[in-house]
Design a protein around this motif. Structure first.
Motif, short mmCIF file in Angstrom:
data_model
loop_
_atom_site.label_atom_id
_atom_site.label_comp_id
_atom_site.label_asym_id
_atom_site.label_seq_id
_atom_site.Cartn_x
_atom_site.Cartn_y
_atom_site.Cartn_z
N ARG A 124 0.85 -1.20 0.00
CA ARG A 124 0.00 0.00 0.00
C ARG A 124 0.89 1.25 0.00
N HIS A 125 1.95 1.21 0.84
CA HIS A 125 2.88 2.33 0.93
C HIS A 125 3.55 2.61 -0.41
N ILE A 126 4.02 1.52 -1.05
CA ILE A 126 4.75 1.68 -2.31
C ILE A 126 3.82 2.26 -3.38
N TYR A 127 2.59 1.71 -3.46
CA TYR A 127 1.64 2.23 -4.45
C TYR A 127 1.29 3.69 -4.17
N ASP A 128 1.15 4.05 -2.89
CA ASP A 128 0.89 5.45 -2.54
C ASP A 128 2.01 6.34 -3.07
N THR A 129 3.26 5.89 -2.83
CA THR A 129 4.43 6.67 -3.26
C THR A 129 4.46 6.81 -4.78
N PHE A 130 4.22 5.69 -5.49
CA PHE A 130 4.26 5.72 -6.95
C PHE A 130 3.15 6.61 -7.51
N ASN A 131 1.95 6.53 -6.92
CA ASN A 131 0.84 7.32 -7.44
C ASN A 131 1.00 8.81 -7.14
N GLN A 132 1.62 9.10 -6.00
CA GLN A 132 1.88 10.51 -5.70
C GLN A 132 2.88 11.06 -6.74
N TRP A 133 3.91 10.28 -7.04
CA TRP A 133 4.91 10.69 -8.04
C TRP A 133 4.24 10.87 -9.40
N LEU A 134 3.37 9.90 -9.76
CA LEU A 134 2.68 9.96 -11.05
C LEU A 134 1.83 11.23 -11.17
N GLY A 135 1.05 11.51 -10.11
CA GLY A 135 0.20 12.71 -10.11
C GLY A 135 1.00 13.98 -10.24
N GLU A 136 2.13 14.05 -9.52
CA GLU A 136 2.97 15.26 -9.57
C GLU A 136 3.60 15.43 -10.95
N GLN A 137 4.04 14.29 -11.55
CA GLN A 137 4.62 14.34 -12.90
C GLN A 137 3.61 14.85 -13.92
N LEU A 138 2.39 14.29 -13.85
CA LEU A 138 1.36 14.68 -14.83
C LEU A 138 0.98 16.16 -14.67
N ALA A 139 0.90 16.62 -13.42
CA ALA A 139 0.54 18.03 -13.16
C ALA A 139 1.62 18.95 -13.72
N GLN A 140 2.88 18.50 -13.63
CA GLN A 140 4.01 19.31 -14.12
C GLN A 140 4.04 19.32 -15.66
N LEU A 141 3.78 18.13 -16.26
CA LEU A 141 3.87 18.00 -17.71
C LEU A 141 2.69 18.65 -18.43
N VAL A 142 1.49 18.58 -17.81
CA VAL A 142 0.29 19.17 -18.46
C VAL A 142 -0.41 20.09 -17.45
N PRO A 143 0.19 21.25 -17.16
CA PRO A 143 -0.40 22.13 -16.12
C PRO A 143 -1.83 22.55 -16.45
N ALA A 144 -2.16 22.65 -17.76
CA ALA A 144 -3.51 23.10 -18.15
C ALA A 144 -4.58 22.08 -17.80
N SER A 145 -4.17 20.85 -17.43
CA SER A 145 -5.17 19.82 -17.11
C SER A 145 -5.73 20.01 -15.70
N GLY A 146 -4.94 20.64 -14.82
CA GLY A 146 -5.41 20.86 -13.44
C GLY A 146 -5.48 19.59 -12.60
N VAL A 147 -4.78 18.49 -13.01
CA VAL A 147 -4.85 17.27 -12.20
C VAL A 147 -4.13 17.48 -10.87
N ASP A 148 -4.60 16.78 -9.83
CA ASP A 148 -3.92 16.84 -8.55
C ASP A 148 -3.95 15.45 -7.90
N VAL A 149 -3.30 15.34 -6.75
CA VAL A 149 -3.24 14.06 -6.04
C VAL A 149 -4.21 14.12 -4.87
N VAL A 150 -5.00 13.07 -4.69
CA VAL A 150 -5.96 13.04 -3.58
C VAL A 150 -5.80 11.73 -2.84
N GLU A 151 -5.96 11.77 -1.51
CA GLU A 151 -5.86 10.54 -0.72
C GLU A 151 -7.26 10.08 -0.34
N LEU A 152 -7.65 8.89 -0.81
CA LEU A 152 -8.97 8.35 -0.50
C LEU A 152 -8.85 7.34 0.65
N GLU A 153 -9.93 7.24 1.43
CA GLU A 153 -9.89 6.49 2.68
C GLU A 153 -9.36 5.07 2.52
#
Length: 519
Positions: A417-446
């Motif tokens: 769970r920890h590893i997937y959290d880390t990878f998905n946070q990295w993925l979200g940050e990369q996408l937000a940086q590469l396509v700023p006009a998309s407005g994507v962000d990272v969210v933590e669900l329960e």
């Protein structure tokens, strides 16, 4: 009259002497004043005031800080288009109108308020509603709570909190609601936190995060039996995290059964303005009140949020602060009154429709990608898309994994769970940086941990997101998936390789989205 020359001379000398003394005194006072001015008056206020140009220059410097990147400035400011200028003009006009004579001001503010309220009720299918305009988007719900307390406790106006002692009010809020909402309400209403009841949700990934209606029914029954008064239920048409809609029809029936007030909030309420509305969201039009945040939906800066509500007694609405006898208060609706006319019905619908189309485009593309799980499989009409990177195990992996997991159940699962959290946070940050006009962000669900969220209704009107931005986002995602799968696959190999090598020490760091850490 004759004046004795000696006296006249003496008088003249005395006059001069006094003048000298006074001048001296004045100089001392001026010196002291200057000392005081230099020491205690803040720099910008010293002297006789500054001109408009230098004040605006200061504002500009503060807005842009020290940054040299002119591109990012241009990017941030480019989308306060004409409709934005209309909203900003509303604020200046409101200040100007507020100095009109009382009678003219009263007529004008009443007209602006009744127009805006009628238009919003028609646009969002909310018949016979009243409206409250507010800056903080929680303020509407707070005033609604006051209204319901006034309605349900007849002597509240006279007795105040004493009447609440005998029968404690209870406010029910979904566990998927935005954080801190319950506590904020209790603090503002002066109620103990025990008056807030969190209703659990089904939070399985791939299913709707909805309030558990049967459990809510039991909770209300328990409260009634223990002498409490069920007051109000806050439901979601678009939860803050995943954008899911509660079973509003069922909840409304439950509220009628227990004589409770139903308040709905959430991003999916925007879709009420469209020609086709899913039945789950359409049920919101039967609720007692709802909060709309038109600023983000339509890309309008500094316009108020609006809470639409239905209530028969104007004196109680006034007591709760939902209506005001002050004309200036009514001018809060002016930026919206101007902007809605400027956009027109077509412009408003077009913006909301565009955001929904962006979500559908992304969702359709994600369904064809391996290793990407979307939050809700069947919900094509939801304007919020939540997804995450997840690699299913092959049979061989699964057997090995099961054998490992059976020996030490919890660490393996929590590590994964920890590893997937880390990878998905990295993925979200990369996408937000590469396509700023998309407005994507990272969210933590329960239950699911870190996910990437695309919520164009909250961002696209301001960022100017287009279909090609969504396609670019999907292309970038396709480039990142092989990086993630390879890294995940080779983590164990890397660890074994390091452990086999003399002089190297493997460090376990689950927050590092790479192969691993070595000392």
């Amino acid at each position: 009259k004759m004046v004795d020359p000696t006296l006249a001379e003496m008088g003249k000398n005395l006059n001069e002497a006094m003048k000298m003394l006074e001048d001296n005194q004045r100089k001392v006072e001026e010196e002291n004043e200057k000392k005081y001015a230099r020491k205690d008056i803040p720099g910008p206020l010293q002297g006789s005031g500054q001109d408009m140009v230098s004040i605006l220059q200061l504002v500009q410097n503060l807005m842009h800080g020290e940054e040299e990147e002119e591109t990012s400035q241009a990017y941030r400011l480019q989308n306060v288009g004409e409709q934005g200028h209309m909203a900003l003009l509303g604020h200046s006009l409101a200040a100007y109108i507020s100095v009109l004579d009382r009678e003219r001001l009263r007529k004008l503010t009443t007209r602006i308020l009744s127009d805006t309220t009628l238009w919003l009720c028609r646009l969002f299918r909310y018949e016979n509603g009243s409206a409250y305009y507010h800056e903080d988007d929680r303020e509407g719900l707070l005033k609604i709570c006051r209204l319901v307390i006034h309605t349900r406790y007849e002597d509240y106006t006279i007795e105040g909190f004493n009447v609440l002692y005998t029968k404690l009010p209870v406010i029910y809020i979904s566990s998927a609601a935005r954080t801190g909402l319950g506590q904020a309400l209790c603090n503002q209403l002066g109620l103990p936190l025990s008056c807030m009841c969190r209703v659990p949700c089904n939070t399985m990934f791939g299913s709707q995060h909805q309030m558990d209606v049967a459990l809510l029914d039991r909770l209300i029954k328990d409260d009634v039996e223990s002498g409490k008064l069920p007051l109000l239920l806050v439901a979601n048409a678009g939860t803050p995290g995943a954008g899911h809609t509660d079973k509003l029809g069922r909840l409304k029936e439950l509220c009628e059964q227990y004589n409770m007030w139903l308040h709905v909030e959430g991003v999916n309420l925007a879709t009420l303005a469209l020609g086709y509305v899913s039945s789950s969201v359409l049920a919101a039009t039967k609720c007692d009140s709802m909060t709309l945040t038109l600023g983000s939906w339509l890309g309008l800066p500094a316009v108020p949020a609006v809470t639409l509500y239905r209530h028969e007694d104007p004196s109680l609405s006034l007591a709760a602060g939902l209506t005001s006898s002050q004309p200036v208060e009514k001018l809060r609706a002016l930026p919206l009154w101007l902007s809605l006319q400027y956009l027109g019905h077509d412009g408003i619908v077009e913006r909301i429709k565009h955001a929904s189309q962006l979500s559908q485009r992304l969702l359709e593309n994600l369904k064809n990608l391996d290793f990407i799980k979307t939050s809700v499989e069947d919900e094509l009409s939801s304007p919020v898309v939540v997804f995450k990177f997840f690699r299913e195990y092959s049979n061989r992996d699964q057997t090995a994994h099961a054998a490992q997991a059976s020996t030490i159940q919890h660490p393996i699962i929590s590590n994964d769970r920890h590893i997937y959290d880390t990878f998905n946070q990295w993925l979200g940050e990369q996408l937000a940086q590469l396509v700023p006009a998309s407005g994507v962000d990272v969210v933590e669900l329960e239950d699911e941990g870190m996910c990437v969220r695309f919520s164009p209704l909250m961002t696209s009107a301001v960022l100017g997101t287009e279909i090609q931005d969504v396609d670019h986002l999907v292309d970038c995602l396709k480039m990142k998936i092989p990086v993630l799968t390879s890294t995940l696959q080779l983590r164990e190999e890397f660890e074994q390789e390091v452990r086999r090598t003399v002089g190297l020490l493997y460090i376990e760091d689950l927050s590092w989205p790479g192969l691993g850490v070595v000392r």
